[in-house]
Design an enzyme around this catalytic site. Structure first.
Site, short mmCIF file in Angstrom:
data_model
loop_
_atom_site.label_atom_id
_atom_site.label_comp_id
_atom_site.label_asym_id
_atom_site.label_seq_id
_atom_site.Cartn_x
_atom_site.Cartn_y
_atom_site.Cartn_z
N LYS A 339 0.81 -1.23 -0.10
CA LYS A 339 -0.05 -0.13 -0.01
C LYS A 339 0.78 1.16 -0.07
O LYS A 339 0.70 2.41 -0.78
CB LYS A 339 -0.78 -0.02 1.22
CG LYS A 339 -1.88 0.90 1.13
CD LYS A 339 -2.93 0.84 0.00
CE LYS A 339 -3.96 1.70 -0.12
NZ LYS A 339 -4.69 2.03 -1.49
N VAL A 340 1.90 1.24 0.69
CA VAL A 340 2.91 2.47 0.83
C VAL A 340 4.19 1.94 0.14
O VAL A 340 4.92 1.05 0.63
CB VAL A 340 3.18 2.82 2.29
CG1 VAL A 340 4.17 4.10 2.12
CG2 VAL A 340 1.81 3.30 3.03
#
Length: 344
Positions: A339-340
């Site tokens: 996600k990051v």
């Protein structure tokens, strides 16, 4: 089974309403900060970089200010100083925790720029804390790896930024966006035909121009991330300068356009050229004229060109989610992605 990605696509009307309600009252704050600057520099990666392309077209076309897409490596890898006096640097990160973007925005401030953060990470995120002004979107937690609601709310924040730098637009148009998005979620067009048209294809060209270029880039990225397609996002002006040779029976084109504006006729002409050569052209938006020229089409929003990208991506998100499932891929957790993303 409903995927997280599909659920988060459905949350976009509410996320857009909440974000616009929170950010529209802050136009004067943007105006005061932007009044100290002349040019804009966008700092982003990935989906946020595609959002920045929308911001660049919007502010250059409607506010008359020069914009540039920054190269974070100038700050983080080459570690060079640049004179940014008179520049408004805008850092975009859905999490607000991408170290490269935080470091680059801080570098821009040290080089003389005024700074704005656009993030879903909240006012306590590192990006928001380093900025002179933080425009925090209210998309809520996004669990699927492919960004959907964080992307469309970034576009909403960029529209608010554009109002603050003097864009010659009707701000009331923004209030129409959530309902238009809701309508597209309920009726995206001939989704099954486009899905089946892409099954078994190794790649696809996704093309748009002007305000729709950001949508073409973002849809291409989503098809790469979640469906593992070799998807190429191009302006149709660049596509016509040579890469159109890759469009054939095995490599269809997805053509994106708002329902109005100066780039629509060229998009329709490109669809006619693609289908005339025996390849498939799938339309996204562009009204009845693009649908008539395309092999199959997804609906676009009933919105003016300057806000259309907030709706145009939605049928593309639905296409990505449906195609991934059709291919036996979990769109919530594509291989090799987090996600990051932190860049070395």
């Amino acid at each position: 089974m409903t995927t997280k990605m599909r659920s988060e696509i459905a949350e976009q009307p509410a996320a857009l309403r909440d974000t616009l309600d929170a950010l529209l009252p802050r136009v004067d704050e943007v105006r005061r900060l932007a009044g100290q600057t002349r040019h804009l520099l966008f700092v982003a990666r990935g989906t946020s970089d595609n959002a920045a392309v929308y911001g660049r077209y919007l502010i250059e076309a409607r506010a008359g200010r020069m914009c540039a897409l920054g190269a974070p490596s100038i700050a983080t890898t080459y570690r060079r100083r640049v004179d940014l006096d008179g520049v408004l640097a805008v850092g975009l990160s859905q999490s607000g925790r991408t170290e490269e973007i935080v470091e680059t925005l801080d570098w821009a401030k040290s080089c003389g720029a005024k700074t704005v953060a656009i993030t879903n990470g909240g006012p306590a995120s590192p990006l928001a804390e380093v900025a002179d002004l933080a425009l925090c979107t209210l998309a809520g937690e996004e669990k699927a790896v492919p960004a959907t609601k964080t992307y469309t709310t970034q576009l909403a924040a960029l529209a608010v930024l554009a109002l603050g730098v003097g864009a010659d637009v009707n701000a009331d148009d923004l209030q129409r966006v959530p309902d238009a998005v809701e309508k597209l979620i309920d009726d995206p067009g001939d989704l099954s035909a486009v899905v089946e048209g892409l099954v078994g294809k190794p790649g696809v060209v996704v093309s748009g121009r002007g305000f729709a270029f950001s949508t073409a880039l973002e849809l291409a990225l989503k098809l790469k991330e979640a469906c593992y397609l070799h998807a190429m996002g191009l302006s149709y002006a660049d596509l016509l300068h040579g890469p159109i040779a890759v469009v054939d029976e095995d490599t269809p084109a997805i053509l994106v356009a708002a329902g109005e504006g100066p780039t629509l006729p060229g998009t329709v002409a490109l669809a006619e050229r693609v289908t005339g050569a025996g390849a498939s052209a799938f339309g996204v938006g562009g009204g009845t004229s693009l649908a008539a020229a395309a092999t199959a089409a997804l609906n676009g929003p009933d919105l003016p060109e300057w806000v259309a990208p907030m709706g145009l991506i939605v049928p593309g998100q639905l296409l990505t989610e449906a195609l991934a499932r059709r291919l036996g891929i979990d769109p919530d957790a594509p291989r090799g992605l987090n996600k990051v993303t932190q860049t070395d």
